[in-house]
Design a protein around this motif. Sequence first.
Motif, PDB file in Angstrom:
ATOM      1  N   VAL A  87      -9.689  36.241  35.941  1.00 57.47           N
ATOM      2  CA  VAL A  87      -8.876  35.567  36.950  1.00 57.47           C
ATOM      3  C   VAL A  87      -8.778  34.100  36.523  1.00 57.47           C
ATOM      4  O   VAL A  87      -9.788  33.469  36.183  1.00 57.47           O
ATOM      5  N   HIS A  88      -7.547  33.589  36.497  1.00 53.22           N
ATOM      6  CA  HIS A  88      -7.347  32.228  36.005  1.00 53.22           C
ATOM      7  C   HIS A  88      -6.083  31.608  36.601  1.00 53.22           C
ATOM      8  O   HIS A  88      -5.305  32.285  37.275  1.00 53.22           O
ATOM      9  N   THR A  89      -5.897  30.327  36.303  1.00 52.26           N
ATOM     10  CA  THR A  89      -4.678  29.602  36.672  1.00 52.26           C
ATOM     11  C   THR A  89      -4.217  28.804  35.457  1.00 52.26           C
ATOM     12  O   THR A  89      -4.916  28.708  34.446  1.00 52.26           O
ATOM     13  N   HIS A  90      -3.050  28.222  35.600  1.00 54.75           N
ATOM     14  CA  HIS A  90      -2.525  27.241  34.647  1.00 54.75           C
ATOM     15  C   HIS A  90      -2.067  26.057  35.492  1.00 54.75           C
ATOM     16  O   HIS A  90      -1.597  26.238  36.614  1.00 54.75           O
ATOM     17  N   THR A  91      -2.178  24.862  34.961  1.00 56.29           N
ATOM     18  CA  THR A  91      -1.737  23.683  35.706  1.00 56.29           C
ATOM     19  C   THR A  91      -0.227  23.727  35.921  1.00 56.29           C
ATOM     20  O   THR A  91       0.259  23.476  37.017  1.00 56.29           O
ATOM     21  N   GLU A  92       0.505  24.069  34.884  1.00 57.57           N
ATOM     22  CA  GLU A  92       1.969  24.080  34.923  1.00 57.57           C
ATOM     23  C   GLU A  92       2.515  25.478  35.215  1.00 57.57           C
ATOM     24  O   GLU A  92       1.898  26.477  34.843  1.00 57.57           O
ATOM     25  N   ASP A  93       3.695  25.543  35.840  1.00 63.31           N
ATOM     26  CA  ASP A  93       4.438  26.797  35.951  1.00 63.31           C
ATOM     27  C   ASP A  93       4.787  27.277  34.547  1.00 63.31           C
ATOM     28  O   ASP A  93       4.835  26.477  33.606  1.00 63.31           O
ATOM     29  N   TYR A  94       5.076  28.577  34.420  1.00 60.89           N
ATOM     30  CA  TYR A  94       5.657  29.051  33.166  1.00 60.89           C
ATOM     31  C   TYR A  94       6.534  30.271  33.422  1.00 60.89           C
ATOM     32  O   TYR A  94       6.437  30.922  34.450  1.00 60.89           O
ATOM     33  N   TYR A  95       7.413  30.544  32.477  1.00 63.81           N
ATOM     34  CA  TYR A  95       8.355  31.658  32.517  1.00 63.81           C
ATOM     35  C   TYR A  95       8.041  32.534  31.318  1.00 63.81           C
ATOM     36  O   TYR A  95       7.784  32.020  30.226  1.00 63.81           O
ATOM     37  N   ALA A  96       8.050  33.865  31.510  1.00 59.68           N
ATOM     38  CA  ALA A  96       7.671  34.763  30.414  1.00 59.68           C
ATOM     39  C   ALA A  96       8.624  35.955  30.308  1.00 59.68           C
ATOM     40  O   ALA A  96       9.136  36.436  31.320  1.00 59.68           O
ATOM     41  N   VAL A  98       8.735  39.817  28.169  1.00 53.63           N
ATOM     42  CA  VAL A  98       7.998  40.771  27.344  1.00 53.63           C
ATOM     43  C   VAL A  98       8.865  41.123  26.133  1.00 53.63           C
ATOM     44  O   VAL A  98       9.986  41.612  26.287  1.00 53.63           O
ATOM     45  N   VAL A  99       8.334  40.880  24.950  1.00 51.91           N
ATOM     46  CA  VAL A  99       9.044  41.143  23.705  1.00 51.91           C
ATOM     47  C   VAL A  99       8.588  42.461  23.078  1.00 51.91           C
ATOM     48  O   VAL A  99       9.366  43.182  22.464  1.00 51.91           O
ATOM     49  N   LYS A 100       7.289  42.792  23.260  1.00 51.37           N
ATOM     50  CA  LYS A 100       6.711  44.004  22.679  1.00 51.37           C
ATOM     51  C   LYS A 100       5.615  44.508  23.612  1.00 51.37           C
ATOM     52  O   LYS A 100       4.894  43.714  24.219  1.00 51.37           O
ATOM     53  N   GLY A 101       5.481  45.825  23.720  1.00 55.24           N
ATOM     54  CA  GLY A 101       4.427  46.410  24.533  1.00 55.24           C
ATOM     55  C   GLY A 101       4.792  46.458  26.010  1.00 55.24           C
ATOM     56  O   GLY A 101       5.940  46.244  26.396  1.00 55.24           O
ATOM     57  N   VAL A 102       3.788  46.738  26.824  1.00 58.56           N
ATOM     58  CA  VAL A 102       3.947  46.756  28.280  1.00 58.56           C
ATOM     59  C   VAL A 102       2.860  45.855  28.854  1.00 58.56           C
ATOM     60  O   VAL A 102       1.667  46.109  28.665  1.00 58.56           O
ATOM     61  N   GLY A 103       3.270  44.807  29.517  1.00 62.52           N
ATOM     62  CA  GLY A 103       2.326  43.861  30.088  1.00 62.52           C
ATOM     63  C   GLY A 103       2.314  43.929  31.602  1.00 62.52           C
ATOM     64  O   GLY A 103       3.026  44.735  32.218  1.00 62.52           O
ATOM     65  N   ALA A 104       1.500  43.081  32.205  1.00 64.83           N
ATOM     66  CA  ALA A 104       1.451  42.923  33.660  1.00 64.83           C
ATOM     67  C   ALA A 104       0.922  41.528  33.943  1.00 64.83           C
ATOM     68  O   ALA A 104       0.070  41.019  33.209  1.00 64.83           O
ATOM     69  N   ASN A 105       1.426  40.919  34.978  1.00 64.22           N
ATOM     70  CA  ASN A 105       0.970  39.600  35.414  1.00 64.22           C
ATOM     71  C   ASN A 105       1.013  39.610  36.936  1.00 64.22           C
ATOM     72  O   ASN A 105       2.095  39.567  37.519  1.00 64.22           O
ATOM     73  N   ASP A 106      -0.158  39.717  37.547  1.00 59.08           N
ATOM     74  CA  ASP A 106      -0.202  39.968  38.991  1.00 59.08           C
ATOM     75  C   ASP A 106      -1.191  39.064  39.701  1.00 59.08           C
ATOM     76  O   ASP A 106      -2.164  38.596  39.102  1.00 59.08           O
ATOM     77  N   ALA A 116       7.850  46.368  31.046  1.00 58.55           N
ATOM     78  CA  ALA A 116       8.221  46.855  29.712  1.00 58.55           C
ATOM     79  C   ALA A 116       9.034  45.799  28.963  1.00 58.55           C
ATOM     80  O   ALA A 116       9.406  44.759  29.517  1.00 58.55           O
ATOM     81  N   VAL A 117       9.340  46.090  27.704  1.00 58.66           N
ATOM     82  CA  VAL A 117      10.136  45.188  26.866  1.00 58.66           C
ATOM     83  C   VAL A 117      11.396  44.755  27.608  1.00 58.66           C
ATOM     84  O   VAL A 117      12.089  45.573  28.209  1.00 58.66           O
ATOM     85  N   GLY A 118      11.655  43.455  27.582  1.00 58.60           N
ATOM     86  CA  GLY A 118      12.822  42.884  28.252  1.00 58.60           C
ATOM     87  C   GLY A 118      12.528  42.422  29.665  1.00 58.60           C
ATOM     88  O   GLY A 118      13.344  41.728  30.270  1.00 58.60           O
ATOM     89  N   SER A 119      11.350  42.767  30.200  1.00 56.04           N
ATOM     90  CA  SER A 119      10.991  42.336  31.554  1.00 56.04           C
ATOM     91  C   SER A 119      10.656  40.856  31.571  1.00 56.04           C
ATOM     92  O   SER A 119      10.300  40.259  30.549  1.00 56.04           O
ATOM     93  N   TYR A 120      10.718  40.287  32.764  1.00 54.16           N
ATOM     94  CA  TYR A 120      10.522  38.846  32.966  1.00 54.16           C
ATOM     95  C   TYR A 120       9.532  38.628  34.096  1.00 54.16           C
ATOM     96  O   TYR A 120       9.460  39.424  35.036  1.00 54.16           O
ATOM     97  N   TRP A 121       8.767  37.551  34.001  1.00 59.24           N
ATOM     98  CA  TRP A 121       8.003  37.079  35.163  1.00 59.24           C
ATOM     99  C   TRP A 121       7.968  35.564  35.162  1.00 59.24           C
ATOM    100  O   TRP A 121       8.147  34.918  34.138  1.00 59.24           O
ATOM    101  N   PHE A 122       7.752  35.025  36.350  1.00 53.20           N
ATOM    102  CA  PHE A 122       7.541  33.597  36.559  1.00 53.20           C
ATOM    103  C   PHE A 122       6.148  33.447  37.134  1.00 53.20           C
ATOM    104  O   PHE A 122       5.786  34.170  38.062  1.00 53.20           O
ATOM    105  N   GLN A 123       5.363  32.542  36.588  1.00 50.52           N
ATOM    106  CA  GLN A 123       4.027  32.291  37.113  1.00 50.52           C
ATOM    107  C   GLN A 123       3.946  30.851  37.606  1.00 50.52           C
ATOM    108  O   GLN A 123       4.107  29.912  36.825  1.00 50.52           O
ATOM    109  N   ARG A 124       3.734  30.719  38.905  1.00 52.55           N
ATOM    110  CA  ARG A 124       3.588  29.388  39.496  1.00 52.55           C
ATOM    111  C   ARG A 124       2.260  28.792  39.046  1.00 52.55           C
ATOM    112  O   ARG A 124       1.244  29.481  38.982  1.00 52.55           O
ATOM    113  N   GLY A 125       2.276  27.523  38.728  1.00 52.91           N
ATOM    114  CA  GLY A 125       1.056  26.834  38.344  1.00 52.91           C
ATOM    115  C   GLY A 125       0.059  26.799  39.492  1.00 52.91           C
ATOM    116  O   GLY A 125       0.427  26.865  40.665  1.00 52.91           O
ATOM    117  N   GLU A 126      -1.215  26.721  39.130  1.00 52.19           N
ATOM    118  CA  GLU A 126      -2.323  26.601  40.082  1.00 52.19           C
ATOM    119  C   GLU A 126      -2.439  27.790  41.034  1.00 52.19           C
ATOM    120  O   GLU A 126      -2.949  27.651  42.142  1.00 52.19           O
TER     121      GLU A 126
END
Length: 155
Positions: A87-96, A98-106, A116-126
Amino acid sequence: MIRTTAFRTAIVAFAIGLSGLAKAQDAPTHPVHETNSVSIPAKDIKFFKAGVKAAAGELEAGPAYGNLQTGHHGTFIHMPAGFISAVHTHTEDYYAVVVKGVGANDPVGAKPKPLAVGSYWFQRGEEDHVTRCLSKTDCLFFIVQPGKFDYVAAK
């Protein structure tokens, strides 16, 4: 009374028009460009150990532009198959993306949503979250961040 109302309406319309004019004058008169155009073949992206580790291995970062250690950047993140971050945070927002594989960011405690490939997520900082590579093959994400990348483990 009608003249007074019409006069007030005209004054308000004029003020709104001046407000819009001021905003238009503040706008750039030409496009703002970050840098020169560039094309980088995948084989030429140089990955390095990012220092973020889990049981499945360590994240690697491959810069496309900017510098993730100092500011605004676009970076490829290689995540080993089966990787589950702490479990973690980042100071800054980021946009992601997926280029390869199957990820998750929850969010913490949420059931992983497969991306899956081509999917997008936005992660708010902090904001606490967990990032995973759900696939049996390694994952590759491309992230864009307006400031430097950090990884702050939750307390």
